[in-house]
Scaffold this motif. Structure first.
Motif, PDB file in Angstrom:
ATOM      1  N   UNK A  10     -48.132 -26.381  -3.405  1.00 40.46           N
ATOM      2  CA  UNK A  10     -47.207 -25.251  -3.358  1.00 40.46           C
ATOM      3  C   UNK A  10     -46.360 -25.236  -4.616  1.00 40.46           C
ATOM      4  N   UNK A  11     -46.541 -24.190  -5.406  1.00 45.95           N
ATOM      5  CA  UNK A  11     -45.797 -24.064  -6.658  1.00 45.95           C
ATOM      6  C   UNK A  11     -44.398 -23.520  -6.358  1.00 45.95           C
ATOM      7  N   UNK A  12     -43.475 -23.683  -7.305  1.00 50.61           N
ATOM      8  CA  UNK A  12     -42.088 -23.325  -7.016  1.00 50.61           C
ATOM      9  C   UNK A  12     -41.412 -22.505  -8.096  1.00 50.61           C
ATOM     10  N   UNK A  13     -40.132 -22.792  -8.345  1.00 50.48           N
ATOM     11  CA  UNK A  13     -39.295 -21.949  -9.192  1.00 50.48           C
ATOM     12  C   UNK A  13     -38.631 -22.725 -10.340  1.00 50.48           C
ATOM     13  N   UNK A  14     -38.229 -21.951 -11.343  1.00 54.49           N
ATOM     14  CA  UNK A  14     -37.341 -22.372 -12.428  1.00 54.49           C
ATOM     15  C   UNK A  14     -37.781 -23.663 -13.128  1.00 54.49           C
ATOM     16  N   UNK A  15     -36.818 -24.572 -13.411  1.00 55.38           N
ATOM     17  CA  UNK A  15     -37.138 -25.771 -14.207  1.00 55.38           C
ATOM     18  C   UNK A  15     -38.103 -26.689 -13.456  1.00 55.38           C
ATOM     19  N   UNK A  16     -37.985 -26.701 -12.121  1.00 53.21           N
ATOM     20  CA  UNK A  16     -38.898 -27.536 -11.331  1.00 53.21           C
ATOM     21  C   UNK A  16     -40.342 -27.061 -11.552  1.00 53.21           C
ATOM     22  N   UNK A  59     -60.771 -32.667  -7.904  1.00 52.83           N
ATOM     23  CA  UNK A  59     -60.159 -32.428  -6.600  1.00 52.83           C
ATOM     24  C   UNK A  59     -60.080 -30.933  -6.327  1.00 52.83           C
ATOM     25  N   UNK A  60     -60.310 -30.564  -5.072  1.00 48.55           N
ATOM     26  CA  UNK A  60     -60.151 -29.155  -4.695  1.00 48.55           C
ATOM     27  C   UNK A  60     -58.712 -28.936  -4.240  1.00 48.55           C
ATOM     28  N   UNK A  61     -58.077 -27.931  -4.864  1.00 44.92           N
ATOM     29  CA  UNK A  61     -56.686 -27.643  -4.516  1.00 44.92           C
ATOM     30  C   UNK A  61     -56.607 -26.281  -3.820  1.00 44.92           C
ATOM     31  N   UNK A  62     -55.957 -26.260  -2.664  1.00 46.53           N
ATOM     32  CA  UNK A  62     -55.674 -24.984  -2.000  1.00 46.53           C
ATOM     33  C   UNK A  62     -54.280 -24.603  -2.477  1.00 46.53           C
ATOM     34  N   UNK A  63     -54.211 -23.590  -3.366  1.00 48.70           N
ATOM     35  CA  UNK A  63     -52.975 -23.296  -4.085  1.00 48.70           C
ATOM     36  C   UNK A  63     -52.178 -22.139  -3.463  1.00 48.70           C
ATOM     37  N   UNK A  64     -50.876 -22.355  -3.296  1.00 48.29           N
ATOM     38  CA  UNK A  64     -49.983 -21.291  -2.832  1.00 48.29           C
ATOM     39  C   UNK A  64     -48.823 -21.190  -3.808  1.00 48.29           C
ATOM     40  N   UNK A  65     -48.598 -19.985  -4.311  1.00 46.10           N
ATOM     41  CA  UNK A  65     -47.479 -19.810  -5.218  1.00 46.10           C
ATOM     42  C   UNK A  65     -46.246 -19.386  -4.413  1.00 46.10           C
ATOM     43  N   UNK A  66     -45.353 -20.343  -4.196  1.00 44.31           N
ATOM     44  CA  UNK A  66     -44.161 -20.061  -3.381  1.00 44.31           C
ATOM     45  C   UNK A  66     -42.949 -19.671  -4.239  1.00 44.31           C
ATOM     46  N   UNK A  67     -43.186 -19.239  -5.483  1.00 41.60           N
ATOM     47  CA  UNK A  67     -42.046 -18.788  -6.286  1.00 41.60           C
ATOM     48  C   UNK A  67     -41.398 -17.613  -5.561  1.00 41.60           C
ATOM     49  N   UNK A  68     -40.106 -17.439  -5.769  1.00 44.34           N
ATOM     50  CA  UNK A  68     -39.343 -16.459  -4.979  1.00 44.34           C
ATOM     51  C   UNK A  68     -39.927 -15.048  -5.106  1.00 44.34           C
ATOM     52  N   UNK A  69     -40.394 -14.706  -6.309  1.00 46.59           N
ATOM     53  CA  UNK A  69     -40.955 -13.368  -6.547  1.00 46.59           C
ATOM     54  C   UNK A  69     -42.157 -13.124  -5.629  1.00 46.59           C
ATOM     55  N   UNK A 126     -48.322 -30.795  -1.076  1.00 47.42           N
ATOM     56  CA  UNK A 126     -47.507 -31.298  -2.189  1.00 47.42           C
ATOM     57  C   UNK A 126     -46.719 -30.101  -2.716  1.00 47.42           C
ATOM     58  N   UNK A 127     -45.389 -30.194  -2.633  1.00 52.21           N
ATOM     59  CA  UNK A 127     -44.575 -28.987  -2.894  1.00 52.21           C
ATOM     60  C   UNK A 127     -43.564 -29.159  -4.018  1.00 52.21           C
ATOM     61  N   UNK A 128     -43.522 -28.126  -4.863  1.00 52.87           N
ATOM     62  CA  UNK A 128     -42.530 -28.041  -5.933  1.00 52.87           C
ATOM     63  C   UNK A 128     -41.250 -27.460  -5.327  1.00 52.87           C
ATOM     64  N   UNK A 129     -40.099 -27.746  -5.921  1.00 53.92           N
ATOM     65  CA  UNK A 129     -38.838 -27.200  -5.406  1.00 53.92           C
ATOM     66  C   UNK A 129     -38.822 -25.674  -5.544  1.00 53.92           C
ATOM     67  N   UNK A 130     -38.197 -25.026  -4.592  1.00 56.92           N
ATOM     68  CA  UNK A 130     -38.156 -23.560  -4.546  1.00 56.92           C
ATOM     69  C   UNK A 130     -36.720 -23.087  -4.342  1.00 56.92           C
ATOM     70  N   UNK A 131     -36.451 -21.849  -4.750  1.00 61.24           N
ATOM     71  CA  UNK A 131     -35.118 -21.277  -4.550  1.00 61.24           C
ATOM     72  C   UNK A 131     -34.976 -20.840  -3.096  1.00 61.24           C
TER      73      UNK A 131
END
Ligand code: NAP
Ligand code: MG
Length: 419
Positions: A13-19, A37-47, A71-76
């Motif tokens: 899970x992708x996230x926002x800003x500097x993170x 590796x196979x990645x199931x990708x979700x873009x969780x950026x606020x937009x 595995x998650x990146x920080x999000x707003x």
């Protein structure tokens, strides 16, 4: 080096800003070159959460349930200001809250220790992991003001209306104004929390402590103590004995004193409010939020979502947007990857992947131990005032990554990573 084969997918899970900036650098330099590796990708950026009306967060949570590793990146988490900044359709809920509700797990927070970074509490040689029961108690309570003289009662009225099951307690006879609160929890939620804690202790091979105030709240806190004890006796005792680890209940005040005197290296199960307070005390006691990992794990121990405990580091992102140099610590986000991958390895019995994750962690810490680090850690060693005068210098975000990559490459070339 031949890439390590990861048979089952992970959910990213992708996230926002500097993170998000450091997230991409981690993938580019430290993950993708080494893993097939196979990645199931979700873009969780606020937009994107706004664009999909937050459906993307729910889909991501469902995918984590299906594939067992997230595995998650920080999000707003949006507030009024973010509503304006991003022209949002709605003030979307915290993605972490949404994911936690769907996966229904417990959060474990743990600091990453490095030899040369001083810890304010000298005897803390090993991490202390806080497990917080993130359900009800004070956080779902009804509290109110009493303005007049009168009697306060607590009633339980059974759905079947059977008289024998009615319960009524007089709480207080008010002769002057005051305050009151009513709160609850459920056996099922406490059992799930207990199970998560026992499983996590086994996973870490660390002893487990539960803290309550059962001398005062004999029934309420006593229920926590009894449920943990019951589950331990019925299911976990033989496994704990085999691993030579222990489970113990302690009074919260006794536990706080013990934690300060201890060398660390244990899991501390806290009730909701205690966990809120203790996790900040532990984080500060160990030094930097840039070195704190956070893991969400289901009661059966099968599904795990990992992330850094810090946010999107907005202040650094504003500098980055202006083209200025930043010094952002990526360690907690790297560990979000390695802890997630280690869980994938654990589920799949993939030893090369386990080895890779552990070596990558070790390699990153070696770089810091060699004196190369970001500003947050540098300040802990040299103090804020000495930062300008010191002969030593801290590294900017990109240069630190360069060092991390260099050291890890050296290790893989020396065949310290088995394939
Ligand atoms: P933050 O992103 O954790 O940053 C607060 C401060 O802590 C930073 O300004 C920085 O201090 C320091 N810091 C945090 N992580 C660091 C790192 N990796 N390296 C170096 N310094 C680090 O908290 P915030 O500014 O309160 O929140 C920003 C956004 O993150 C908010 O929109 C919030 O909703 C979101 N958030 C998300 C999560 C999550 O996704 N799990 C958690 C918390 C917050 P200096 O400026 O002094 O260098
Ligand atoms: Mg708090």
């Amino acid at each position: 080096m031949k890439k390590i084969k990861v048979t089952n997918p992970i959910v990213e899970m992708d996230g926002d800003e500097m993170a998000r900036i450091i997230w991409n650098l981690i993938k580019k330099y430290l993950i993708f070159p080494y893993l097939d590796m196979k990645i199931i990708y979700f873009d969780l950026c606020l937009k994107n959460r706004d664009f999909t009306e937050d459906k993307i967060t729910i889909e991501a949570a469902k995918a984590i349930k299906k594939y067992n590793v997230g595995i998650k990146c920080a999000t707003i988490t949006p507030d009024q200001e973010r509503m304006k900044e991003f022209h949002l359709k709605k003030m979307w809920k915290s993605p972490n809250g949404t994911i936690r509700n769907i996966i229904d797990g417990t959060i474990f927070r743990e600091p990453i220790l490095v030899k040369n970074i001083p810890i304010p509490i000298k005897n803390w040689k090993n991490p202390i992991c806080i497990a917080r029961h993130a359900n009800a108690d004070q956080y779902n309570a009804i509290d109110f003001i009493i303005k007049k003289k009168g009697r306060l009662y607590l009633y339980f009225i059974p759905d079947n209306n059977e008289k024998k099951d009615f319960q009524k307690y007089e709480i207080h006879h008010f002769t002057e104004p005051g305050i009151a609160i009513g709160m609850y929890n459920t056996d099922e939620s406490i059992y799930r929390f207990a199970r998560s804690c026992f499983n996590y202790s086994i996973y870490k091979k660390w002893p487990l402590f539960l803290s309550t105030k059962n001398t005062i709240l004999k029934t309420y806190d006593g229920r926590y103590k009894d449920i943990f004890h019951d589950l331990y006796q019925k299911e976990f005792l033989p496994i704990f004995e085999k691993l030579k680890i222990t489970y113990e209940h302690r009074l919260i005040d006794d536990m706080v004193a013990y934690a300060i005197k201890s060398n660390g290296g244990f899991v501390w199960a806290c009730k909701n409010y205690d966990g809120d307070v203790q996790s900040d005390a532990i984080a500060q006691g160990f030094g930097s939020i840039g070195m704190m990992t956070s893991i969400l794990i289901t009661p059966d121990g099968k599904t795990l979502e990992s992330e850094a405990a810090h946010g999107t580091i907005t202040k650094h992102y504003r500098l980055h947007q202006k083209g200025k140099i930043t010094s952002t610590n990526p360690i907690a986000s790297i560990f979000a990857w390695t802890r997630g991958l280690k869980h994938r390895a654990f589920l799949d019995k993939n030893y090369p992947l386990k080895n890779f994750s552990e070596k990558l962690e070790k390699s990153c810490l070696e770089v810091i131990e060699s004196g190369k680090m970001t500003k947050d850690l540098f300040k802990l060693i040299y103090g804020s005032n000495d930062i300008k005068n010191s002969k030593n210098k801290y590294l900017d975000t990109e240069s630190f990554f360069h060092e991390l990559k260099l050291n890890f490459e050296k290790k893989t070339k020396n065949r310290e990573i088995d394939n």
